[in-house]
Every structure is written in C-alpha cells, then in structure tokens.
Design a protein around this motif. Structure first.
Motif, PDB file in Angstrom:
ATOM      1  N   GLY A  61      -6.555   0.648  19.241  1.00  0.00           N
ATOM      2  CA  GLY A  61      -6.815   0.630  20.669  1.00  0.00           C
ATOM      3  C   GLY A  61      -8.179   1.156  21.073  1.00  0.00           C
ATOM      4  O   GLY A  61      -8.445   1.305  22.272  1.00  0.00           O
ATOM      5  N   LYS A  62      -9.044   1.417  20.099  1.00  0.00           N
ATOM      6  CA  LYS A  62     -10.371   1.956  20.422  1.00  0.00           C
ATOM      7  C   LYS A  62     -11.460   1.041  19.884  1.00  0.00           C
ATOM      8  O   LYS A  62     -11.207   0.135  19.109  1.00  0.00           O
ATOM      9  CB  LYS A  62     -10.510   3.362  19.835  1.00  0.00           C
ATOM     10  N   GLU A  63     -12.667   1.320  20.317  1.00  0.00           N
ATOM     11  CA  GLU A  63     -13.804   0.543  19.858  1.00  0.00           C
ATOM     12  C   GLU A  63     -14.204   0.970  18.438  1.00  0.00           C
ATOM     13  O   GLU A  63     -13.834   2.031  17.963  1.00  0.00           O
ATOM     14  CB  GLU A  63     -14.986   0.726  20.807  1.00  0.00           C
ATOM     15  N   ARG A  64     -14.986   0.112  17.811  1.00  0.00           N
ATOM     16  CA  ARG A  64     -15.503   0.421  16.488  1.00  0.00           C
ATOM     17  C   ARG A  64     -16.695   1.372  16.636  1.00  0.00           C
ATOM     18  O   ARG A  64     -17.695   1.021  17.281  1.00  0.00           O
ATOM     19  CB  ARG A  64     -15.932  -0.869  15.778  1.00  0.00           C
ATOM     20  N   ASP A  65     -16.589   2.549  16.052  1.00  0.00           N
ATOM     21  CA  ASP A  65     -17.595   3.593  16.237  1.00  0.00           C
ATOM     22  C   ASP A  65     -18.383   3.860  14.963  1.00  0.00           C
ATOM     23  O   ASP A  65     -17.871   3.737  13.849  1.00  0.00           O
ATOM     24  CB  ASP A  65     -16.920   4.908  16.666  1.00  0.00           C
ATOM     25  N   PHE A  66     -19.595   4.283  15.156  1.00  0.00           N
ATOM     26  CA  PHE A  66     -20.473   4.658  14.060  1.00  0.00           C
ATOM     27  C   PHE A  66     -19.960   5.924  13.373  1.00  0.00           C
ATOM     28  O   PHE A  66     -19.499   6.856  14.029  1.00  0.00           O
ATOM     29  CB  PHE A  66     -21.884   4.892  14.594  1.00  0.00           C
ATOM     30  N   VAL A  67     -20.067   5.941  12.040  1.00  0.00           N
ATOM     31  CA  VAL A  67     -19.686   7.119  11.267  1.00  0.00           C
ATOM     32  C   VAL A  67     -20.903   7.693  10.534  1.00  0.00           C
ATOM     33  O   VAL A  67     -21.227   8.868  10.674  1.00  0.00           O
ATOM     34  CB  VAL A  67     -18.581   6.786  10.245  1.00  0.00           C
ATOM     35  N   ASP A  92     -21.620  13.024  15.121  1.00  0.00           N
ATOM     36  CA  ASP A  92     -21.355  14.457  15.272  1.00  0.00           C
ATOM     37  C   ASP A  92     -19.949  14.813  14.811  1.00  0.00           C
ATOM     38  O   ASP A  92     -19.727  15.902  14.275  1.00  0.00           O
ATOM     39  CB  ASP A  92     -21.546  14.863  16.733  1.00  0.00           C
ATOM     40  N   SER A  93     -19.016  13.911  14.991  1.00  0.00           N
ATOM     41  CA  SER A  93     -17.618  14.197  14.670  1.00  0.00           C
ATOM     42  C   SER A  93     -17.360  14.352  13.175  1.00  0.00           C
ATOM     43  O   SER A  93     -16.329  14.906  12.782  1.00  0.00           O
ATOM     44  CB  SER A  93     -16.717  13.100  15.232  1.00  0.00           C
ATOM     45  N   VAL A  94     -18.274  13.860  12.335  1.00  0.00           N
ATOM     46  CA  VAL A  94     -18.053  13.938  10.889  1.00  0.00           C
ATOM     47  C   VAL A  94     -19.109  14.765  10.180  1.00  0.00           C
ATOM     48  O   VAL A  94     -19.015  14.992   8.962  1.00  0.00           O
ATOM     49  CB  VAL A  94     -17.999  12.529  10.253  1.00  0.00           C
ATOM     50  N   LYS A  95     -20.095  15.209  10.918  1.00  0.00           N
ATOM     51  CA  LYS A  95     -21.198  15.962  10.309  1.00  0.00           C
ATOM     52  C   LYS A  95     -20.653  17.215   9.616  1.00  0.00           C
ATOM     53  O   LYS A  95     -19.847  17.955  10.179  1.00  0.00           O
ATOM     54  CB  LYS A  95     -22.199  16.342  11.397  1.00  0.00           C
TER      55      LYS A  95
END
Length: 125
Positions: free
Chosen positions: A41-47, A61-64
């Motif tokens: 249900g969400k967009e494809r986001d950069f990792v 920032d969420s995976v840094k």
C-alpha cells in the motif's frame, strides 16, 4: 543490462539478511546501483545506492547505520547487507541500475533505467 535480485525471506526483528543483485550486460564508468523497497500500500522508496567506479554510497535516513550496500565488480554483483532488521523494514526489495545518475537524483526512482524483479523481506516482531 539485466538485474536479478535474490536473498529475501522471513526473519525476526534484530536479525540480519543479505540481498544479492546479479547484473549482466555492459556497465559504464558512470554506472550506479541502487536498492528500493515497497511496502504494501505504499510507494517504492529509495534505500541505498552505490556508484560503481568510486564506491561512493548514499543511504536513506531510515536505514543509515544498519544497512550497507556493497559491490563486487569482478563478479558484477551488488549486495544489500541488512542488520538490526525491524518490522517496518518489511517490503519487497528491488535492485535498480542506471548510467550517469547525478548525485542530486540518486534517490529518485525515475533516474534508474534498469530494474530487477523484487525479493520479499518479512520481518516479524
């Protein structure tokens, strides 16, 4: 350029997992590899992304501090090492690639011309 992603699975929170992306075809000195993810249900986001020649990396920032993108140019492979996984990391993960992607666009889906199929990562709490 063709991409083949693998390595997804079901893990528990706090576990580690390593995704792989095999590339085939010619790459250039400006080649960039990236990982994106899409939760239901969400967009494809950069990792994360890595510039093939310079090994310069960029992370969301969420995976840094938890994820690392690595490239093996000899075997034309890219990896996403994911540590300290959280339930919110659950998503389908896609590897992507492109040539000549400028730094300001490296987090944009539209900058990547080539995409692999997704691999599902599920993190249980």
């Amino acid at each position: 350029v063709q991409l083949q992603a693998s390595g997804g699975g079901l893990v528990q929170a706090g576990d580690s997992l390593r995704l792989s992306c095999a590339t085939s075809g010619r790459t250039s000195s400006t080649f960039v590899m990236g990982w994106f993810r899409q939760a239901p249900g969400k967009e494809r986001d950069f990792v994360a992304a890595i510039k093939w020649s310079s090994r310069i990396t960029k992370y969301a920032d969420s995976v840094k501090g938890r994820f690392a993108i690595i490239r093996d140019s000899a075997n034309q492979m890219a990896y996403l090492q994911m540590n300290s996984l959280r339930p919110e990391d659950t998503a389908v993960y896609y590897c992507a690639a492109g040539n000549g992607i400028i730094q300001s666009s490296i987090q944009s889906r539209d900058a990547y011309a080539y995409w692999g199929q997704g691999t599902l990562v599920t993190v249980s709490s």
